[in-house]
Design an enzyme around this catalytic site. Structure first.
Site, PDB file in Angstrom:
ATOM      1  N   LYS A 178     118.366  26.084  60.436  1.00  0.00           N
ATOM      2  CA  LYS A 178     117.348  25.529  61.285  1.00  0.00           C
ATOM      3  C   LYS A 178     115.903  25.875  61.137  1.00  0.00           C
ATOM      4  O   LYS A 178     115.489  26.826  60.996  1.00  0.00           O
ATOM      5  CB  LYS A 178     117.636  26.000  62.826  1.00  0.00           C
ATOM      6  CG  LYS A 178     117.288  24.910  63.584  1.00  0.00           C
ATOM      7  CD  LYS A 178     117.973  25.441  64.980  1.00  0.00           C
ATOM      8  CE  LYS A 178     117.184  26.173  66.019  1.00  0.00           C
ATOM      9  NZ  LYS A 178     117.158  26.830  67.070  1.00  0.00           N
ATOM     10  N   ASP A 196     120.739  30.592  60.060  1.00  0.00           N
ATOM     11  CA  ASP A 196     119.865  29.726  59.744  1.00  0.00           C
ATOM     12  C   ASP A 196     118.748  30.100  58.771  1.00  0.00           C
ATOM     13  O   ASP A 196     118.919  31.221  58.222  1.00  0.00           O
ATOM     14  CB  ASP A 196     118.996  29.342  61.150  1.00  0.00           C
ATOM     15  CG  ASP A 196     118.169  30.378  61.769  1.00  0.00           C
ATOM     16  OD1 ASP A 196     118.043  30.468  62.972  1.00  0.00           O
ATOM     17  OD2 ASP A 196     117.730  31.323  61.107  1.00  0.00           O
ATOM     18  N   MET A 222     105.302  28.555  64.732  1.00  0.00           N
ATOM     19  CA  MET A 222     105.309  27.033  64.417  1.00  0.00           C
ATOM     20  C   MET A 222     104.230  26.258  64.674  1.00  0.00           C
ATOM     21  O   MET A 222     104.046  25.000  64.941  1.00  0.00           O
ATOM     22  CB  MET A 222     106.336  26.505  65.530  1.00  0.00           C
ATOM     23  CG  MET A 222     107.859  27.165  65.334  1.00  0.00           C
ATOM     24  SD  MET A 222     108.890  26.817  66.624  1.00  0.00           S
ATOM     25  CE  MET A 222     108.184  27.619  67.989  1.00  0.00           C
TER      26      MET A 222
HETATM   27  N1  SAH Z   1     112.655  34.136  66.583  1.00  0.00           N
HETATM   28  C1  SAH Z   1     111.633  33.959  65.716  1.00  0.00           C
HETATM   29  C2  SAH Z   1     110.833  32.676  65.803  1.00  0.00           C
HETATM   30  C3  SAH Z   1     111.614  31.653  65.390  1.00  0.00           C
HETATM   31  S1  SAH Z   1     110.401  30.178  65.600  1.00  0.00           S
HETATM   32  C4  SAH Z   1     111.096  35.368  65.718  1.00  0.00           C
HETATM   33  O1  SAH Z   1     111.220  35.929  66.442  1.00  0.00           O
HETATM   34  O2  SAH Z   1     110.236  35.708  64.654  1.00  0.00           O
HETATM   35  C5  SAH Z   1     110.196  29.934  63.782  1.00  0.00           C
HETATM   36  C6  SAH Z   1     108.542  30.190  63.676  1.00  0.00           C
HETATM   37  O3  SAH Z   1     108.561  31.698  63.620  1.00  0.00           O
HETATM   38  C7  SAH Z   1     107.954  29.864  62.222  1.00  0.00           C
HETATM   39  O4  SAH Z   1     107.527  28.456  62.325  1.00  0.00           O
HETATM   40  C8  SAH Z   1     106.878  30.924  62.138  1.00  0.00           C
HETATM   41  O5  SAH Z   1     105.740  30.555  62.814  1.00  0.00           O
HETATM   42  C9  SAH Z   1     107.428  32.320  62.516  1.00  0.00           C
HETATM   43  N2  SAH Z   1     108.170  33.016  61.545  1.00  0.00           N
HETATM   44  C10 SAH Z   1     109.386  33.298  61.502  1.00  0.00           C
HETATM   45  N3  SAH Z   1     109.475  34.020  60.243  1.00  0.00           N
HETATM   46  C11 SAH Z   1     108.209  34.193  59.848  1.00  0.00           C
HETATM   47  C12 SAH Z   1     107.566  34.953  58.536  1.00  0.00           C
HETATM   48  N4  SAH Z   1     108.494  35.546  58.027  1.00  0.00           N
HETATM   49  N5  SAH Z   1     106.366  34.829  58.282  1.00  0.00           N
HETATM   50  C13 SAH Z   1     105.781  34.033  58.992  1.00  0.00           C
HETATM   51  N6  SAH Z   1     105.960  33.371  60.242  1.00  0.00           N
HETATM   52  C14 SAH Z   1     107.245  33.350  60.554  1.00  0.00           C
END
Ligand code: SAH
Length: 501
Positions: free
Chosen positions: A57, A35, A172
């Site tokens: 996604k 994704d 998010m």
């Molecule tokens: N499984 C992922 C989260 C998925 S939900 C994890 O463990 O990180 C998606 C959310 O994760 C985004 O909306 C944001 O809030 C956060 N996110 C993911 N990658 C990010 C990044 N590089 N910098 C800041 N926020 C991030």
């Protein structure tokens, strides 16, 4: 053998934050379903034949609905032996990994989870914010910024979030920063509580907007941060002043385009990223072998094998093996190399280089090789050494002509650099610099531009070249000025940039 679906956490963005287990699976996967949040560089490690499926996604707009992703996993598990479902961060932290696991189980398909480094912890860490800290925060909570309740968005329960010793991390939530900070203040959290939004955390595009609960929403609006982003609230945010480290790198804020041959992630780009630069890679061609058969008898007549690239070594040895021979067929042959990297490659085949010029360029090579041979064949002044020079089919160089003046030199085409379609537009307003490590990349990438466009490009974008041949190709295209590495290696190029910036 039964197939297996691996739910693999790709880490938060920095490709170096994938786990060893995750990377091994990416390398051996028959199919990778990934994704938007998984680091694109990681896909470069996948095999040539691996099917890559993007299910894009991003939060709130799903390219492929979750039900269809689930079905796709089952379908691919029936087709392939090793299927990797690559997800940003950790698979079970708002990653819907649990749903995918349940669906696979229901359909009798085995699965394995490889946890990843979650952005919820790594994002703050790269911003210099520890999620817990002795005396400051005794716990942390990871919360979704948008909760779906049927079709409605419902607010998180802020009344449970008033403990000043708890760090809050909202994922998010970028579009709802104002509702979140308001909710927390209403619930009794001090208005002066430090808070920050971190976007594109752990990548060279990382941006941080800092403030307090009271002013964060305004500041974020002004800064126009983009997704993915997380919100962190708590006194730990203030520690960033002393603990920040990531933005201090010397090339921080620079965006570079790096031309490369082959699909593998560019080593040069990785070296520039390690210094803080943001890089885009553009593949201009691919290396394919030119098969040939050698006999032990003909190899026995070769006095010197001359290698000017690691590819030359690899594809020559490939042909040696394909001829039913191995390194022993070269037991009496001296090996000359242009530089350290080629020497290291040769060593992988159990052969130590006998000769390497002091400076890695062809002029020095020819001159010093002549001196070396005069020394070696001192006892036989009439001997003309026989040199084989395994190289690229379409490489332009006059090394053979120079060598022919003092020995019998035969060029062996062992590989070919073939062009491929390029996807990266060379736009003058985007990059601070463009890096070329071979003449063919320069010709392919800039050759299609109009002379006027090339001139404008070179006047606003730094053009770096690894060495004289590459610079000559750029010169022929009318690209000037060109910054050439003093030492013709990737390390030399990086040092050159560091000196300039
Ligand atoms: N499984 C992922 C989260 C998925 S939900 C994890 O463990 O990180 C998606 C959310 O994760 C985004 O909306 C944001 O809030 C956060 N996110 C993911 N990658 C990010 C990044 N590089 N910098 C800041 N926020 C991030």
């Amino acid at each position: 053998m039964a197939s297996m679906v691996y739910l693999v956490g790709a880490g938060p963005g920095d490709p170096g934050l994938v786990t060893v287990k995750g990377l091994e699976l990416i390398k051996k996967a028959d199919c990778i379903i990934y994704d938007r949040l998984s680091s694109p560089e990681l896909l470069g490690y996948a095999g040539m034949d691996c099917e890559r499926i993007y299910v894009g996604k991003a939060d709130r707009h799903h390219t492929l609905p979750q039900e269809q992703i689930n079905e796709l996993l089952v379908e691919k598990a029936k087709e392939y032996h090793c299927v990797v479902r690559l997800k940003g961060g950790d698979v079970f932290v708002f990653g819907r990994g649990g749903e995918e696991g349940l669906y696979l189980r229901e359909h009798g398909i085995s699965y394995t989870v490889v946890p990843g480094v979650t952005s919820a912890i790594a994002g703050p860490a790269y911003a210099g914010i520890p999620v817990t800290h002795r005396g400051v925060a005794t716990s942390f909570r990871v919360i979704t910024g948008h909760q779906k309740n049927g079709e409605d968005l419902s607010e998180p329960d802020f009344t449970t979030m008033s403990d000043s010793k708890e760090t809050l991390i909202f994922l998010m939530g970028l579009s709802r920063v104002r509702q979140i900070v308001d909710g927390l203040m209403q619930a009794g959290r001090n208005r002066q509580t430090p808070a920050a939004v971190i976007s594109h955390a752990t990548t060279e595009a990382q941006e941080i907007c800092e403030g307090t609960l009271e002013n964060l929403a305004d500041r974020v609006e002004e800064a126009k941060l983009t997704s993915p982003a997380l919100i962190i609230v708590g006194d730990v945010v203030a520690l960033r002043r002393q603990l920040h480290f990531f933005e201090e790198k010397p090339l921080w804020g620079k965006h570079y385009l790096v031309a490369k041959i082959g699909p593998k992630p560019s080593r040069l780009a990785a070296m520039l990223r390690a210094k803080g630069a943001y890089t885009s890679e553009c593949m201009t061609g691919e290396i394919v072998g030119v098969p040939a058969v050698y006999t032990a008898q003909e190899l026995a007549h070769v006095d010197v094998l001359l290698f000017t690239s690691a590819n030359g070594v690899d594809y020559f040895m490939k042909n040696v093996f394909a001829s039913g021979l191995d390194a022993r067929a070269l037991f009496h042959t001296r090996c000359a190399v242009i530089g350290q990297k080629t020497a290291e490659k040769l060593r992988e085949y159990g052969i130590c280089a006998d000769f390497m010029p002091e400076h890695s360029n062809s002029t020095n090579l020819a001159q010093e090789l002549k001196e070396y041979l005069d020394q070696e064949f001192r006892g036989d002044p009439f001997k003309r050494a026989v040199i084989w020079y395994p190289t690229a089919k379409n490489a332009k160089d006059n090394l053979v002509d120079t060598l022919l003046s003092f020995c019998d030199c035969g060029r062996l085409n062992v590989y070919e650099n073939v062009p491929c379609p390029m996807e990266v537009p060379v736009d003058k307003d985007v990059y601070d610099a463009i890096f070329f490590t071979c003449a063919s990349s320069a010709e392919r990438m800039l050759g299609s531009l109009k002379p006027q466009e090339r001139e404008t490009l070179a006047s606003v974008t730094d053009i770096y070249s690894i060495g004289p041949k590459c610079s000559a190709a750029l010169g022929e295209l009318g690209v000037s000025p060109v910054i050439e590495a003093a030492v013709n290696t990737y390390e030399g190029l990086v040092n050159c940039v560091l000196r300039k910036e």
